[in-house]
Scaffold this motif. Structure first.
Motif, PDB file in Angstrom:
ATOM      1  N   PRO A 182      27.797 -24.277  12.367  1.00  0.00           N
ATOM      2  CA  PRO A 182      28.912 -24.192  13.329  1.00  0.00           C
ATOM      3  C   PRO A 182      29.388 -22.750  13.450  1.00  0.00           C
ATOM      4  N   ARG A 183      29.844 -22.355  14.645  1.00  0.00           N
ATOM      5  CA  ARG A 183      30.439 -21.012  14.765  1.00  0.00           C
ATOM      6  C   ARG A 183      31.733 -21.014  13.959  1.00  0.00           C
ATOM      7  N   PRO A 184      31.912 -20.100  13.023  1.00  0.00           N
ATOM      8  CA  PRO A 184      33.135 -20.117  12.211  1.00  0.00           C
ATOM      9  C   PRO A 184      34.407 -20.118  13.051  1.00  0.00           C
TER      10      PRO A 184
ATOM     11  N   PRO B  23      41.069 -22.972  16.423  1.00  0.00           N
ATOM     12  CA  PRO B  23      40.376 -22.745  15.149  1.00  0.00           C
ATOM     13  C   PRO B  23      40.156 -21.277  14.823  1.00  0.00           C
ATOM     14  N   LYS B  24      40.079 -20.435  15.879  1.00  0.00           N
ATOM     15  CA  LYS B  24      39.778 -19.010  15.632  1.00  0.00           C
ATOM     16  C   LYS B  24      40.880 -18.340  14.812  1.00  0.00           C
ATOM     17  N   LEU B  25      42.112 -18.775  15.021  1.00  0.00           N
ATOM     18  CA  LEU B  25      43.241 -18.164  14.313  1.00  0.00           C
ATOM     19  C   LEU B  25      42.990 -18.102  12.802  1.00  0.00           C
TER      20      LEU B  25
ATOM     21  N   TRP C 108      28.248 -16.323  28.552  1.00  0.00           N
ATOM     22  CA  TRP C 108      28.636 -17.455  29.402  1.00  0.00           C
ATOM     23  C   TRP C 108      28.824 -18.688  28.507  1.00  0.00           C
ATOM     24  N   ASP C 109      29.822 -18.624  27.641  1.00  0.00           N
ATOM     25  CA  ASP C 109      30.063 -19.781  26.798  1.00  0.00           C
ATOM     26  C   ASP C 109      31.336 -20.458  27.277  1.00  0.00           C
ATOM     27  N   PHE C 110      31.214 -21.627  27.877  1.00  0.00           N
ATOM     28  CA  PHE C 110      30.013 -22.423  28.081  1.00  0.00           C
ATOM     29  C   PHE C 110      29.859 -22.702  29.574  1.00  0.00           C
TER      30      PHE C 110
ATOM     31  N   GLU D 255      36.994 -24.196  25.927  1.00  0.00           N
ATOM     32  CA  GLU D 255      37.416 -24.724  24.625  1.00  0.00           C
ATOM     33  C   GLU D 255      38.682 -24.088  24.075  1.00  0.00           C
ATOM     34  N   TYR D 256      39.198 -23.047  24.735  1.00  0.00           N
ATOM     35  CA  TYR D 256      40.451 -22.440  24.261  1.00  0.00           C
ATOM     36  C   TYR D 256      41.389 -22.277  25.452  1.00  0.00           C
ATOM     37  N   LYS D 257      42.682 -22.072  25.135  1.00  0.00           N
ATOM     38  CA  LYS D 257      43.677 -21.934  26.201  1.00  0.00           C
ATOM     39  C   LYS D 257      43.418 -20.636  26.977  1.00  0.00           C
TER      40      LYS D 257
ATOM     41  N   TRP E  27      30.193  -7.115  25.522  1.00  0.00           N
ATOM     42  CA  TRP E  27      29.993  -6.884  26.965  1.00  0.00           C
ATOM     43  C   TRP E  27      31.312  -6.647  27.681  1.00  0.00           C
ATOM     44  N   ASP E  28      32.425  -7.176  27.151  1.00  0.00           N
ATOM     45  CA  ASP E  28      33.737  -6.859  27.728  1.00  0.00           C
ATOM     46  C   ASP E  28      33.937  -5.343  27.797  1.00  0.00           C
ATOM     47  N   SER E  29      33.428  -4.654  26.738  1.00  0.00           N
ATOM     48  CA  SER E  29      33.695  -3.214  26.619  1.00  0.00           C
ATOM     49  C   SER E  29      33.128  -2.423  27.802  1.00  0.00           C
TER      50      SER E  29
ATOM     51  N   TYR F  62      32.070 -13.000  11.265  1.00  0.00           N
ATOM     52  CA  TYR F  62      31.468 -14.241  11.768  1.00  0.00           C
ATOM     53  C   TYR F  62      30.675 -14.037  13.054  1.00  0.00           C
ATOM     54  N   TYR F  63      30.619 -12.813  13.543  1.00  0.00           N
ATOM     55  CA  TYR F  63      29.805 -12.537  14.732  1.00  0.00           C
ATOM     56  C   TYR F  63      28.500 -11.806  14.370  1.00  0.00           C
ATOM     57  N   THR F  64      28.170 -11.744  13.062  1.00  0.00           N
ATOM     58  CA  THR F  64      26.981 -10.962  12.699  1.00  0.00           C
ATOM     59  C   THR F  64      25.684 -11.707  12.984  1.00  0.00           C
TER      60      THR F  64
ATOM     61  N   ARG G 137      44.093 -14.104  21.956  1.00  0.00           N
ATOM     62  CA  ARG G 137      43.338 -14.551  20.777  1.00  0.00           C
ATOM     63  C   ARG G 137      42.140 -13.635  20.474  1.00  0.00           C
ATOM     64  N   PHE G 138      41.754 -12.845  21.447  1.00  0.00           N
ATOM     65  CA  PHE G 138      40.621 -11.934  21.243  1.00  0.00           C
ATOM     66  C   PHE G 138      41.165 -10.609  20.706  1.00  0.00           C
ATOM     67  N   ARG G 139      41.324 -10.585  19.369  1.00  0.00           N
ATOM     68  CA  ARG G 139      42.030  -9.480  18.697  1.00  0.00           C
ATOM     69  C   ARG G 139      41.081  -8.374  18.289  1.00  0.00           C
TER      70      ARG G 139
ATOM     71  N   VAL H 135      40.970  -4.007  22.846  1.00  0.00           N
ATOM     72  CA  VAL H 135      40.656  -5.429  22.677  1.00  0.00           C
ATOM     73  C   VAL H 135      40.904  -6.143  24.003  1.00  0.00           C
ATOM     74  N   PRO H 136      40.222  -7.307  24.233  1.00  0.00           N
ATOM     75  CA  PRO H 136      40.483  -8.027  25.482  1.00  0.00           C
ATOM     76  C   PRO H 136      41.939  -8.489  25.583  1.00  0.00           C
ATOM     77  N   GLY H 137      42.491  -9.021  24.480  1.00  0.00           N
ATOM     78  CA  GLY H 137      43.887  -9.468  24.499  1.00  0.00           C
ATOM     79  C   GLY H 137      44.038 -10.871  23.954  1.00  0.00           C
TER      80      GLY H 137
END
Ligand SMILES: OC[C@H]1O[C@H](O[C@H]2O[C@H](CO)[C@@H](O)[C@H](O)[C@H]2O)[C@H](O)[C@@H](O)[C@@H]1O
Length: 560
Positions: free
Chosen positions: A267-269, A43-45, A303-305, A527-529, A169-171, A211-213, A162-164, A158-160
């Motif tokens: 819902p999270r967009p 769905p994130k795409l 930690w999702d999820f 929830e994602y690959k 916290w990754d940073s 959508y992360y605001t 789908r995380f574009r 970027v993490p890589g």
């Protein structure tokens, strides 16, 4: 951390337009699910799609309305619609294949890595910064209403996959790796981008998307600034907020601690179709809104999820995150308070320095009084009653500590790794007891530290191991006078390096998470690959190789 007046300064018109585009993209997302079916559906795409240069939101909405009237749009019709009205997800970021501070082999890079195989791989991992460094296209700042991506002034990593976009916290671990790679300017750019988000939104967002605001992530901005300062002597400025809960201990002392709390009850967009599916079994609108609020608050935790946040680990609708006082969140905030005290002293602002130094001491006491469990020799999350609004003062109850074992129960050890000269968070005797508790916890596995002991299918549970968790616990054990603790730290780091190396050799990629049951296996669940790239994994490998080196004769592949 979490928003108070989210986007208050972002401009109302801009905010309205951002929400209008997001609403359109969520309708595209639902329609795509109808056309393509749930198999391999991400769905994130769809919420990452920018409008095509020759398209308007109104025309895209009208054409979508026609598609929605069809009994079942075909894959071809959906693909044709998307390529007519939208540009590719991620095309609004420009690759920076040659960051100016990147050198193929920087002077002084990993001097203690002697093994040829380890060094060649470390140089590959170092070179991945070129593939992951981006700049937000100027088109985004020029027409923000056409993108869910947010404009940022500097380069990001970027993490890589789908995380574009850049993540909060990754940073931190990306920056740790960049400092090993001597890419100081890129590291500073990332931190300054996050400061820019603070200035614009009042807090660092979960990631740089509209959508992360509604939420943040574990608060590590001051840690980034601290480590950049230690490496370069340069200082940046920052600001952060907390969400408070008050607990009275058995001696009548009232302590302030923090919890995750997103400002969102929809819902999270980026995963709306998934959230709606779970919510469909809840009947009332109120129950659905509470569920969505818990989902977003869990995403804020990073930690999702995980079963860590669920009353019933088989049922996502039992997420209870905002009623939990997490060990790691309070560790991060305590570290932030110490960092601010340090920087304020450095610039001669003794009033601020003393204020934050006092705050850090108060939180230290609170963590020891509310979260420490001397039977288990671990710090435990504290569960609040879910029928109250967390406004009053709660009486501490021993049964409210969650006695389930998670890697986060050991994260306070990390506080020992920083601020040489200050009183240690954990004294030597206690550190050894905590180490023993870790050794017998079941978390230590052949390929690193497991996130928990329960195999729930959630990605922040067994058998997954995550780079940040290995790193914080290893750093905590390492800064100890106990030779045994230092040896355990090196042992964990060795297992982690080997599994990352073997998986890289087998797949040609660095992974977001690893299965710690066996060397060389990447992780799964959630929830994602499973994703590759991967920012924080790369950062932690470079940091471990710098810390421990890799002697010539040491085997780097999995030992049988
Ligand atoms: O799209 C689902 C969720 O994805 C993100 O979470 C995961 O990836 C992040 C980036 O590496 C990482 O920071 C987080 O710890 C992972 O669980 C995103 O951050 C979530 O908000 C989002 O709902």
């Amino acid at each position: 951390m979490a928003p108070t007046a989210a986007a208050a300064d972002a401009g109302d018109g801009e905010e309205e337009q951002a929400q209008a585009l997001l609403a359109l993209l969520q309708r595209v997302q639902s329609e795509a699910l109808r056309a393509l079916g749930p198999h391999d559906f991400d769905p994130k795409l769809y919420v990452d799609l920018p409008l095509a240069t020759d398209a308007t939101a109104a025309a895209a909405a009208a054409a979508l309305a026609s598609l929605m009237r069809l009994p079942a749009p075909s894959r071809g019709e959906m693909d044709a619609y998307i390529s007519r009205y939208f540009a590719q997800a991620g095309s609004d970021l420009v690759a920076v294949a040659d960051p100016p501070d990147f050198e193929p082999e920087p002077r002084g890079f990993l001097p203690r890595v002697e093994s040829g195989a380890a060094r060649a791989w470390a140089l590959d991992v170092h070179a991945l910064w070129r593939a992951l460094t981006r700049r937000v296209s100027p088109a985004v700042a020029a027409r923000p209403e056409r993108h869910t991506l947010l404009p940022l002034p500097g380069r990001v990593v970027v993490p890589g996959s789908r995380f574009r976009e850049v993540y909060y916290w990754d940073s931190y671990w990306v920056i740790r790796g960049l400092l090993v790679s001597k890419m100081y300017e890129t590291a500073k750019d990332i931190a300054l981008n996050l400061v820019y988000l603070v200035e614009k939104y009042g807090f660092v967002l979960n990631g740089a998307r509209s959508y992360y605001t509604n939420r943040s992530q574990p608060p590590l901005l001051s840690s980034m600034i601290f480590d950049i300062y230690m490496a370069t002597g340069d200082m940046l400025s920052f600001h952060a907020e907390v969400h408070n809960v008050r607990i009275m201990d058995n001696h009548g002392r009232v302590h302030n601690l923090s919890r995750y709390q997103a400002m969102w009850n929809k819902p999270r967009p980026e995963s709306a179709t998934i959230d709606e599916e779970f919510a469909s079994k809840l009947t009332s609108t109120g129950a659905k809104e509470k569920f969505y609020h818990q989902v977003a608050s869990t995403a804020e935790s990073g930690w999702d999820f995980s079963s860590r946040w669920m009353r019933d680990s088989t049922d996502m609708t039992t997420l209870t995150t905002s009623y939990i006082i997490p060990v790691d969140l309070n560790t991060f905030i305590l570290k932030m308070e110490r960092d601010i005290a340090f920087f304020a002293k450095l610039i001669g602002d003794m009033t601020i320095s003393e204020r934050f130094s006092e705050a850090s001491k108060a939180r230290h006491n609170a963590i020891e009084s509310v979260l420490w469990n001397s039977d288990m020799e671990q710090w435990l999350d504290y569960w609040l009653p879910t029928d109250e609004n967390c406004q009053g003062v709660y009486q501490w109850k021993p049964n409210s500590q969650n006695r389930v074992i998670f890697a986060s129960n050991f994260v306070p050890l990390w506080l020992n790794a920083h601020h040489a000269g200050l009183e240690r968070f954990v004294d030597e005797a206690k550190l050894v007891r905590v180490m023993r508790s870790l050794q017998k916890s079941g978390l230590l596995q052949p390929a690193g530290i497991a996130t928990s002991l329960s195999n729930t299918g959630q990605q922040w549970d067994f058998p997954n191991g995550w780079a940040p968790l290995q790193h914080m616990i290893v750093e905590g054990l390492l800064r100890s006078d106990s030779a045994e603790a230092r040896k355990l730290a090196e042992d964990i780091a060795t297992r982690w390096v080997r599994t990352n190396y073997a998986a890289y050799k087998a797949t040609g990629a660095m992974h977001e998470k690893y299965d710690v049951e066996a060397c060389g296996k990447s992780g799964g669940g959630g929830e994602y690959k499973p994703q590759t790239g991967f920012g924080w994994s790369n950062g932690v490998i470079l940091s471990f190789l710098e810390e421990f080196g890799w002697p010539q004769e040491k085997e780097i592949g999995c030992s049988s």
